[in-house]
Design an enzyme around this catalytic site. Structure first.
Site, PDB file in Angstrom:
ATOM      1  N   GLN A 173      21.761  -1.419  -7.873  1.00 36.76           N
ATOM      2  CA  GLN A 173      22.394  -1.029  -6.616  1.00 36.76           C
ATOM      3  C   GLN A 173      21.628   0.127  -5.985  1.00 36.76           C
ATOM      4  OE1 GLN A 173      26.634  -0.661  -6.725  1.00 36.76           O
ATOM      5  NE2 GLN A 173      26.749  -0.240  -4.550  1.00 36.76           N
ATOM      6  N   PHE A 174      20.651  -0.216  -5.145  1.00 39.90           N
ATOM      7  CA  PHE A 174      19.822   0.813  -4.507  1.00 39.90           C
ATOM      8  C   PHE A 174      20.629   1.720  -3.595  1.00 39.90           C
ATOM      9  CE2 PHE A 174      19.822  -2.411  -1.225  1.00 39.90           C
ATOM     10  CZ  PHE A 174      19.771  -1.695  -0.041  1.00 39.90           C
ATOM     11  N   THR A 175      21.805   1.269  -3.137  1.00 42.06           N
ATOM     12  CA  THR A 175      22.610   2.084  -2.220  1.00 42.06           C
ATOM     13  C   THR A 175      23.169   3.340  -2.876  1.00 42.06           C
ATOM     14  OG1 THR A 175      24.589   0.755  -2.631  1.00 42.06           O
ATOM     15  CG2 THR A 175      23.201   0.104  -0.761  1.00 42.06           C
TER      16      THR A 175
END
Length: 150
Positions: A78-80
């Protein structure tokens, strides 16, 4: 690396309607990766997560790890988690590692989690549009960052 760890009664991740990972009792681990992450971050984080005493013992006290209760782990990239909301209303993800680097770190992290847990972990699909269904248990949610070891 940043993680959000959730104790769950079940979690399932699908991609294009196909189940890619599913567990019952255990942990959902959302993981974000940045360019500064190294093998020591992977090892520290995997060991810490697998040994967190956040499951109830026979007296209802959080004294057991996911390993001790025979639980499973599902890891989703989850790069967010590296969103910066400092300016404006559109988050910036500039601190998130580019896929060329992040994929290998993610795979190494999943492998290390499996070693620490004693059996392979379930995963999502790196970079895919995933749908995650879960039932939080507690809820118990913990945020960990290898650059801020508290």
């Amino acid at each position: 690396m940043k993680t959000v760890i959730q104790r769950v009664q079940f979690v399932r991740v699908t991609v294009n309607g196909v189940v890619r990972g599913e567990i019952k009792r255990g942990l959902l681990v959302l993981v974000g990766i940045e360019d500064r992450d190294r093998q020591e971050d992977i090892e520290w984080l995997a060991k810490k997560i697998c040994n967190l005493r956040i499951f109830d013992d026979e007296n209802g006290m959080m004294n057991c790890s996911v390993k001790e209760v025979g639980g499973d782990i599902l890891v989703i990239s989850q790069f967010t988690l590296y969103a910066s909301t400092k300016k404006g209303n559109r988050p910036s993800y500039i601190r998130a590692a580019k896929p060329e680097f992040a994929v290998s770190v993610y795979e190494s992290f999943c492998d290390e989690m499996g070693l620490q847990l004693g059996h392979p972990v379930q995963t999502g699909v790196f970079g895919a549009d995933m749908k995650v269904q879960l039932l939080n248990d507690g809820p118990v949610t913990i945020v960990m960052d290898t650059k801020n070891k508290e």
